[in-house]
Design a protein around this motif. Structure first.
Motif, PDB file in Angstrom:
ATOM      1  N   PHE A  70      45.790  43.121  38.433  1.00  0.00           N
ATOM      2  CA  PHE A  70      46.458  41.822  38.364  1.00  0.00           C
ATOM      3  C   PHE A  70      46.282  41.032  39.663  1.00  0.00           C
ATOM      4  N   LYS A  71      46.160  41.726  40.788  1.00  0.00           N
ATOM      5  CA  LYS A  71      45.856  41.027  42.035  1.00  0.00           C
ATOM      6  C   LYS A  71      44.499  40.341  41.948  1.00  0.00           C
ATOM      7  N   VAL A  72      43.528  41.022  41.347  1.00  0.00           N
ATOM      8  CA  VAL A  72      42.210  40.414  41.158  1.00  0.00           C
ATOM      9  C   VAL A  72      42.322  39.179  40.267  1.00  0.00           C
ATOM     10  N   ILE A  73      43.088  39.309  39.193  1.00  0.00           N
ATOM     11  CA  ILE A  73      43.232  38.193  38.251  1.00  0.00           C
ATOM     12  C   ILE A  73      43.851  36.986  38.945  1.00  0.00           C
ATOM     13  N   TYR A  74      44.924  37.215  39.668  1.00  0.00           N
ATOM     14  CA  TYR A  74      45.581  36.094  40.354  1.00  0.00           C
ATOM     15  C   TYR A  74      44.694  35.515  41.453  1.00  0.00           C
ATOM     16  N   SER A  75      43.877  36.342  42.080  1.00  0.00           N
ATOM     17  CA  SER A  75      43.026  35.862  43.169  1.00  0.00           C
ATOM     18  C   SER A  75      41.831  35.060  42.674  1.00  0.00           C
ATOM     19  N   THR A  76      41.422  35.276  41.428  1.00  0.00           N
ATOM     20  CA  THR A  76      40.214  34.627  40.924  1.00  0.00           C
ATOM     21  C   THR A  76      40.483  33.559  39.877  1.00  0.00           C
ATOM     22  N   SER A  77      41.735  33.425  39.437  1.00  0.00           N
ATOM     23  CA  SER A  77      42.059  32.423  38.420  1.00  0.00           C
ATOM     24  C   SER A  77      42.167  31.058  39.083  1.00  0.00           C
ATOM     25  N   THR A  78      41.335  30.133  38.650  1.00  0.00           N
ATOM     26  CA  THR A  78      41.275  28.818  39.284  1.00  0.00           C
ATOM     27  C   THR A  78      42.332  27.865  38.752  1.00  0.00           C
ATOM     28  N   ASP A  79      42.854  28.126  37.570  1.00  0.00           N
ATOM     29  CA  ASP A  79      43.892  27.280  36.992  1.00  0.00           C
ATOM     30  C   ASP A  79      44.624  28.064  35.918  1.00  0.00           C
ATOM     31  N   ASN A  80      45.618  27.434  35.298  1.00  0.00           N
ATOM     32  CA  ASN A  80      46.426  28.132  34.306  1.00  0.00           C
ATOM     33  C   ASN A  80      45.613  28.564  33.092  1.00  0.00           C
ATOM     34  N   MET A  81      44.627  27.757  32.689  1.00  0.00           N
ATOM     35  CA  MET A  81      43.829  28.127  31.522  1.00  0.00           C
ATOM     36  C   MET A  81      43.056  29.413  31.782  1.00  0.00           C
ATOM     37  N   VAL A  82      42.400  29.497  32.939  1.00  0.00           N
ATOM     38  CA  VAL A  82      41.650  30.711  33.278  1.00  0.00           C
ATOM     39  C   VAL A  82      42.603  31.902  33.388  1.00  0.00           C
ATOM     40  N   LEU A  83      43.768  31.680  33.983  1.00  0.00           N
ATOM     41  CA  LEU A  83      44.755  32.753  34.105  1.00  0.00           C
ATOM     42  C   LEU A  83      45.189  33.248  32.732  1.00  0.00           C
ATOM     43  N   ALA A  84      45.455  32.323  31.813  1.00  0.00           N
ATOM     44  CA  ALA A  84      45.864  32.712  30.460  1.00  0.00           C
ATOM     45  C   ALA A  84      44.752  33.496  29.765  1.00  0.00           C
ATOM     46  N   GLU A  85      43.513  33.062  29.929  1.00  0.00           N
ATOM     47  CA  GLU A  85      42.384  33.748  29.294  1.00  0.00           C
ATOM     48  C   GLU A  85      42.226  35.160  29.849  1.00  0.00           C
ATOM     49  N   GLN A  86      42.288  35.298  31.168  1.00  0.00           N
ATOM     50  CA  GLN A  86      42.071  36.614  31.770  1.00  0.00           C
ATOM     51  C   GLN A  86      43.235  37.564  31.490  1.00  0.00           C
ATOM     52  N   LEU A  87      44.451  37.051  31.459  1.00  0.00           N
ATOM     53  CA  LEU A  87      45.588  37.906  31.121  1.00  0.00           C
ATOM     54  C   LEU A  87      45.528  38.349  29.664  1.00  0.00           C
ATOM     55  N   THR A  88      45.063  37.467  28.774  1.00  0.00           N
ATOM     56  CA  THR A  88      44.888  37.848  27.374  1.00  0.00           C
ATOM     57  C   THR A  88      43.949  39.040  27.264  1.00  0.00           C
ATOM     58  N   GLU A  89      42.827  38.968  27.970  1.00  0.00           N
ATOM     59  CA  GLU A  89      41.862  40.071  27.945  1.00  0.00           C
ATOM     60  C   GLU A  89      42.447  41.329  28.579  1.00  0.00           C
ATOM     61  N   ALA A  90      43.072  41.179  29.740  1.00  0.00           N
ATOM     62  CA  ALA A  90      43.598  42.345  30.457  1.00  0.00           C
ATOM     63  C   ALA A  90      44.664  43.069  29.645  1.00  0.00           C
ATOM     64  N   TYR A  91      45.596  42.327  29.061  1.00  0.00           N
ATOM     65  CA  TYR A  91      46.662  42.965  28.299  1.00  0.00           C
ATOM     66  C   TYR A  91      46.113  43.649  27.049  1.00  0.00           C
ATOM     67  N   PHE A  92      45.099  43.061  26.417  1.00  0.00           N
ATOM     68  CA  PHE A  92      44.543  43.677  25.219  1.00  0.00           C
ATOM     69  C   PHE A  92      43.914  45.034  25.541  1.00  0.00           C
ATOM     70  N   TYR A  93      43.042  45.064  26.557  1.00  0.00           N
ATOM     71  CA  TYR A  93      42.344  46.313  26.842  1.00  0.00           C
ATOM     72  C   TYR A  93      43.268  47.348  27.478  1.00  0.00           C
ATOM     73  N   LEU A  94      44.270  46.896  28.219  1.00  0.00           N
ATOM     74  CA  LEU A  94      45.267  47.834  28.715  1.00  0.00           C
ATOM     75  C   LEU A  94      46.068  48.414  27.551  1.00  0.00           C
ATOM     76  N   ALA A  95      46.372  47.579  26.563  1.00  0.00           N
ATOM     77  CA  ALA A  95      47.066  48.071  25.369  1.00  0.00           C
ATOM     78  C   ALA A  95      46.222  49.106  24.636  1.00  0.00           C
ATOM     79  N   LYS A  96      44.910  48.868  24.541  1.00  0.00           N
ATOM     80  CA  LYS A  96      44.027  49.843  23.898  1.00  0.00           C
ATOM     81  C   LYS A  96      44.093  51.187  24.621  1.00  0.00           C
ATOM     82  N   ARG A  97      44.130  51.139  25.954  1.00  0.00           N
ATOM     83  CA  ARG A  97      44.213  52.392  26.705  1.00  0.00           C
ATOM     84  C   ARG A  97      45.518  53.125  26.407  1.00  0.00           C
ATOM     85  N   TYR A  98      46.635  52.402  26.419  1.00  0.00           N
ATOM     86  CA  TYR A  98      47.910  53.032  26.122  1.00  0.00           C
ATOM     87  C   TYR A  98      47.947  53.545  24.682  1.00  0.00           C
ATOM     88  N   GLN A  99      47.322  52.815  23.791  1.00  0.00           N
ATOM     89  CA  GLN A  99      47.277  53.249  22.394  1.00  0.00           C
ATOM     90  C   GLN A  99      46.502  54.558  22.269  1.00  0.00           C
TER      91      GLN A  99
END
Length: 300
Positions: free
Chosen positions: A222-251
């Protein structure tokens, strides 16, 4: 991740490379009090204006079938981008009735059918795409994902392996190949993904691979995501991806409560065009079905 592009961020891998020297949350006693969030995306004025403009133009009676088909396809894309998927599907079907030779529409319809678990219809739609455009590698990928969710793992693996072989440096191709192969050969799938991660390039997607492999902590990712997100749209896109694949791992780890929460977070940002948003609904349904089956079996 959209159908046709992946994001690349050179700085992300530089930051990821430095994560090994960072203190973890458990080391310094700090943790995320709340999950990292972005403001959910809303329909833009441009999207709303374009939908209204196309709707007005489609009322004209002097349009040729070719022009009407293109306009329906365009309006369907706008509907899809704001989450109005039933209206989008209606426009796409009307467009196909006027011009059946549109592989991109069949590809999108295949994804819609996958989302609602109508897998036979999804396979047929992807097959239509590939008949019209044999070089459409994204239809091959999407068909592989549909086959995976439909439980046809050998065919899914065959399609995804072919898709991966076209671009072995693509982190998202590597991720989906791992997800499918881990259902068949989990140890080999992990070893192969780890080897690819160690030989990674500068794509943002390798941060997600590191998260899936648990090679970095969630805090570091998440530090990487916050450091590289240039605006809210990019942040929303990257968090969508991160939460999905993290969910797959927990699943995969059978931590279903955590996976359910993360899939809901992946949907919360309204990044409707990303497959990670689309398939979070399907994953939630699969978890609920599995839990019900386990409860029934436990009661016997």
């Amino acid at each position: 991740m959209k159908w046709f592009k992946t994001a690349t961020l050179g700085v992300a891998l530089a930051l990821l490379g430095g994560c090994a020297s960072m203190e973890s949350a458990s080391d310094n006693g700090s943790q995320w009090m709340y999950p990292p969030m972005a403001v959910p995306l809303q329909a833009s004025v441009q999207q709303e204006v374009q939908i209204a403009r196309l709707s007005q133009l489609l009322l004209r009676t002097d349009l040729s079938d070719e022009i009407r088909a293109k306009m329906l396809y365009e309006r369907g894309n706008y509907y899809d981008s704001v989450g109005l998927r039933d209206l989008a599907r209606l426009d796409f079907n009307q467009s196909l009735s006027l011009n059946p030779a549109q592989p991109d529409i069949f590809n999108l319809l295949g994804v819609y059918y996958t989302q609602i678990a109508e897998f036979d219809a999804a396979y047929e739609a992807f097959d239509s795409t590939l008949e019209l455009d044999p070089s459409n590698s994204y239809a091959t990928r999407n068909r592989a994902i549909a086959l995976y969710y439909g439980g046809r793992l050998e065919l899914a693996l065959e399609d995804m392996q072919a898709h991966f072989d076209e671009d072995p440096n693509d982190a998202f191709r590597a991720l989906w190949l791992y997800i499918i192969k881990s259902e068949v050969e989990p140890e080999q799938a992990r070893a192969e993904l780890l080897a690819r991660y160690e030989d990674r390039d500068e794509q943002w997607g390798w941060v997600l691979v590191a998260l899936m492999l648990n090679e970095v902590s969630e805090e570091q990712a998440f530090k990487v995501i916050y450091s590289t997100s240039t605006d809210n749209m990019v942040l929303a896109e990257q968090l969508t991806e991160a939460y999905f694949y993290l969910a797959k791992r927990y699943q995969q780890e059978k931590k279903y409560a955590d996976a359910i929460s993360l899939y809901k977070l992946a949907m919360s940002f309204n990044v409707y065009e990303y497959v990670e948003h689309r398939y979070s609904f399907l994953e939630l349904g699969r978890i609920y079905t599995q839990l019900r089956q386990e409860q029934v079996e436990a009661g016997e």
